[in-house]
Design a protein around this motif. Structure first.
Motif, PDB file in Angstrom:
ATOM      1  N   LYS A   1       0.808  -1.210   0.000  1.00  0.00           N
ATOM      2  CA  LYS A   1       0.000   0.000   0.000  1.00  0.00           C
ATOM      3  C   LYS A   1       0.849   1.272   0.000  1.00  0.00           C
ATOM      4  O   LYS A   1       0.352   2.351  -0.230  1.00  0.00           O
ATOM      5  N   ASN A   2       2.147   1.103   0.307  1.00  0.00           N
ATOM      6  CA  ASN A   2       3.006   2.288   0.320  1.00  0.00           C
ATOM      7  C   ASN A   2       3.812   2.447  -0.953  1.00  0.00           C
ATOM      8  O   ASN A   2       4.712   3.258  -1.020  1.00  0.00           O
TER       9      ASN A   2
ATOM     10  N   THR B   1       4.414   5.967  -2.371  1.00  0.00           N
ATOM     11  CA  THR B   1       4.895   7.055  -1.506  1.00  0.00           C
ATOM     12  C   THR B   1       5.955   7.893  -2.214  1.00  0.00           C
ATOM     13  O   THR B   1       5.887   9.124  -2.215  1.00  0.00           O
ATOM     14  N   TYR B   2       6.917   7.210  -2.832  1.00  0.00           N
ATOM     15  CA  TYR B   2       7.989   7.923  -3.552  1.00  0.00           C
ATOM     16  C   TYR B   2       7.398   8.721  -4.715  1.00  0.00           C
ATOM     17  O   TYR B   2       7.668   9.912  -4.876  1.00  0.00           O
TER      18      TYR B   2
ATOM     19  N   ALA C   1       5.331  11.774  -3.635  1.00  0.00           N
ATOM     20  CA  ALA C   1       6.166  12.888  -3.170  1.00  0.00           C
ATOM     21  C   ALA C   1       6.823  13.589  -4.355  1.00  0.00           C
ATOM     22  O   ALA C   1       6.925  14.823  -4.396  1.00  0.00           O
ATOM     23  N   ARG C   2       7.228  12.804  -5.355  1.00  0.00           N
ATOM     24  CA  ARG C   2       7.840  13.409  -6.557  1.00  0.00           C
ATOM     25  C   ARG C   2       6.818  14.245  -7.311  1.00  0.00           C
ATOM     26  O   ARG C   2       7.115  15.336  -7.802  1.00  0.00           O
TER      27      ARG C   2
ATOM     28  N   ARG D   1       4.282  15.682  -5.968  1.00  0.00           N
ATOM     29  CA  ARG D   1       4.055  16.902  -5.175  1.00  0.00           C
ATOM     30  C   ARG D   1       5.064  17.986  -5.570  1.00  0.00           C
ATOM     31  O   ARG D   1       4.727  19.150  -5.712  1.00  0.00           O
ATOM     32  N   ALA D   2       6.332  17.554  -5.708  1.00  0.00           N
ATOM     33  CA  ALA D   2       7.374  18.525  -6.082  1.00  0.00           C
ATOM     34  C   ALA D   2       7.131  19.034  -7.510  1.00  0.00           C
ATOM     35  O   ALA D   2       7.393  20.199  -7.814  1.00  0.00           O
ATOM     36  N   MET D   3       6.619  18.144  -8.377  1.00  0.00           N
ATOM     37  CA  MET D   3       6.369  18.552  -9.769  1.00  0.00           C
ATOM     38  C   MET D   3       5.149  19.462  -9.881  1.00  0.00           C
ATOM     39  O   MET D   3       5.059  20.290 -10.789  1.00  0.00           O
ATOM     40  N   GLU D   4       4.203  19.288  -8.951  1.00  0.00           N
ATOM     41  CA  GLU D   4       2.994  20.122  -8.997  1.00  0.00           C
ATOM     42  C   GLU D   4       3.310  21.614  -8.841  1.00  0.00           C
ATOM     43  O   GLU D   4       2.534  22.453  -9.266  1.00  0.00           O
ATOM     44  N   VAL D   5       4.479  21.886  -8.221  1.00  0.00           N
ATOM     45  CA  VAL D   5       4.870  23.289  -8.018  1.00  0.00           C
ATOM     46  C   VAL D   5       4.983  24.005  -9.368  1.00  0.00           C
ATOM     47  O   VAL D   5       4.696  25.199  -9.480  1.00  0.00           O
TER      48      VAL D   5
ATOM     49  N   LEU E   1      -5.561  15.780  -4.198  1.00  0.00           N
ATOM     50  CA  LEU E   1      -4.415  16.621  -3.844  1.00  0.00           C
ATOM     51  C   LEU E   1      -3.912  16.270  -2.450  1.00  0.00           C
ATOM     52  O   LEU E   1      -2.761  16.480  -2.118  1.00  0.00           O
TER      53      LEU E   1
ATOM     54  N   PRO F   1      -1.771  11.077   0.234  1.00  0.00           N
ATOM     55  CA  PRO F   1      -0.347  10.857  -0.056  1.00  0.00           C
ATOM     56  C   PRO F   1       0.117   9.445  -0.416  1.00  0.00           C
ATOM     57  O   PRO F   1       1.268   9.262  -0.754  1.00  0.00           O
ATOM     58  N   PHE F   2      -0.741   8.406  -0.353  1.00  0.00           N
ATOM     59  CA  PHE F   2      -0.200   7.054  -0.532  1.00  0.00           C
ATOM     60  C   PHE F   2      -0.764   6.272  -1.713  1.00  0.00           C
ATOM     61  O   PHE F   2      -0.350   5.157  -1.964  1.00  0.00           O
TER      62      PHE F   2
ATOM     63  N   VAL G   1      -4.060  23.598  -9.345  1.00  0.00           N
ATOM     64  CA  VAL G   1      -3.340  24.115  -8.156  1.00  0.00           C
ATOM     65  C   VAL G   1      -3.841  25.494  -7.763  1.00  0.00           C
ATOM     66  O   VAL G   1      -4.393  26.202  -8.572  1.00  0.00           O
TER      67      VAL G   1
END
Lengths: 323, 158
Positions: A3-4, A7-8, A11-12, A14-18, A275, A278-279, A323
């Motif tokens: 289920k995890n 996770t990686y 998170a990546r 999330r950084a790209m959503e910026v 949004l 996270p998992f 966003v």
């Protein structure tokens, strides 16, 4: 720990959503004087590669390819993206049937990087080897090809394939374990049915035509929607008021472009809750859809600028950002 | 039968270290996956996400601390094992359980919360302070369990 496994990737993402365009960047694009200035701004924001020509279509294609390349690097099982990639695949089928039936070769009508490459699709259709296509495509492909060949009715060919695409999206959504994919499929099919009803009402299409074009889904009754479309736009609005899509009724009262805009915004609304999750695969699918939406919005602005449309009329068509 | 007392006491020390340590390893692993994702895209956030990743690691240290106190109490560290009856051995085992079990579960939860908070740092690095508070909240319960384990182990007369 299965289920995890995202996770990686999440998170990546999330950084790209910026780097996704916010409403402020869209406003900056709208404020540009012409298409050339828009393209310079896009290049400043990192759109396109160093070798991409300063051409709207080249930049948009490059961005689309970038998104899929990033996602392919993050997810092993790409089948979860079937619901998102089916429209492109069916578009290529439509294009292949038209090329095969008319004999007019044109490579730029195909979308690259699909599950079945464009050349292979064309070869299958030309050789009438429809059984080589996946089950969800084979029958519709044969029916549409025969229909186009015998009736020369391009629209009939289109609705047969579009309906097959909707059914495939819906079936893939039903099979999916993730809520976002199920919700996306449901919204996509329902919004497509509503669009068909509205357009059919405007062009006075028959009940038979509408039923042939629409696909069944849980949140919309095809029968009720078709009957409403036969009774006029007010009846469609009245029907929508009683469903989860009452925003569509309000948009219809406003204008046609407001309605088209609502159709896309409704899909973004479906994915927005992801949004904060996270998992799961949700944020990754949401990112792909958000990128597609962003590229579509930029295309609308660029087309508007190309044709010197007034800013207000472009703004009305601009989609809501993720966003 | 008196030899069993020391076995139970040692089992208590092992449970504290084993469970809390496993929890921390899982928690730090989950947060580490998220941290790697962010650093792949933006290496400048390394320091911030590293702190987030380390938060679930404290339960392992608490487990180690309780294990150390227990070993010291039963005389295994000094070279001569104390003569412990079964009842005292079981009491020491029970005293070690709070940090073992709470450490295991809280470290996993903290790892997940850290991974989510790393998402905040990825999008809004200026909100690092607020983001760190969420996983830090989980720590409270590990500290409560640590307190009880230490108080209980030290209170048992050997």
């Amino acid at each position: 720990m299965a289920k995890n496994q995202y996770t990686y990737a999440v998170a990546r993402i999330r950084a790209m959503e910026v780097s996704l365009f916010s409403q402020a960047v869209i406003d900056q694009l709208l404020a540009c004087k012409d298409e050339k200035q828009c393209i310079s701004l896009l290049q400043e924001k990192g759109w396109g590669n160093a070798d991409t020509p300063a051409d709207a279509e080249a930049i948009l294609t490059c961005e689309r390819e970038k998104t899929w390349k990033e996602v392919k690097g993050l997810v092993d099982d790409m089948s979860v993206f079937d619901v998102v990639s089916y429209p492109d695949l069916f578009h290529n089928l439509k294009a292949a049937i038209k090329v095969a039936a008319t004999g007019e070769e044109s490579s730029d009508i195909f979308i690259s990087d699909t599950k079945i490459p464009a050349e292979e699709m064309l070869e299958i259709v030309k050789n009438k080897e429809f059984s080589r296509l996946p089950d969800y495509m084979a029958n519709a492909a044969e029916e549409a090809y025969e229909a186009l060949l015998h009736t020369h009715d391009g629209q009939l060919c289109d609705i047969i394939i579009d309906r097959a695409a909707l059914l495939a999206i819906y079936a893939a959504g039903r099979k999916a374990k993730d809520a976002i994919i199920r919700d996306y499929a449901e919204s996509t099919v329902a919004v497509a049915d509503i669009k068909i009803a509205v357009r059919s009402q405007k062009t006075a299409k028959s009940l038979e035509f509408m039923k042939r074009a629409m696909a069944e889904c849980d949140s919309i009754s095809v029968d009720a929607l078709c009957k409403a479309a036969l009774n006029g736009m007010d009846a469609i609005q009245e029907y929508l008021e009683g469903t989860a899509y009452k925003g569509g009724a309000e948009a219809l009262r406003e204008s046609t472009s407001a309605f088209e805009c609502w159709c896309d915004n409704r899909i973004i609304e479906t994915i927005k809750p992801q949004l904060y999750n996270p998992f799961t695969i949700g944020p990754i699918v949401a990112y792909v859809l958000a990128r597609e939406n962003e590229i579509k919005t930029v295309r609308i602005i660029l087309t508007g600028k190309q044709n010197a449309f007034p800013d207000d009329s472009i703004r009305e068509r601009v989609r809501e950002m993720y966003v | 039968m008196s030899e069993l007392g020391i076995v139970y006491a040692l089992l208590g020390a092992a449970a504290a270290v084993l469970l809390a340590g496993t929890g921390s390893a899982i928690g730090v692993g989950i947060a580490g996956q998220a941290a790697s994702g962010v650093v792949t895209e933006d290496p400048s956030k390394f320091a911030k996400v590293l702190i987030m990743q380390l938060l679930p690691g404290t339960q392992g240290i608490y487990g180690l601390l309780v294990g150390f106190i227990t070993l010291s109490k039963i005389g295994l560290l000094g070279g001569g094992a104390a003569d412990i009856d079964v009842k005292t051995g079981l009491m020491i085992l029970a005293a070690c359980l709070p940090i073992g079990i709470v450490g295991l579960l809280s470290a996993i939860s903290q790892g997940k919360t850290s991974a989510a908070a790393i998402g905040i740092v990825a999008k809004k690095p200026e909100q690092f302070g607020k983001a760190m508070l969420f996983p830090a909240m989980v720590e409270t319960y590990a500290i409560l369990a640590l307190l009880i384990s230490i108080l209980a182990v030290t209170a048992i007369q050997v």
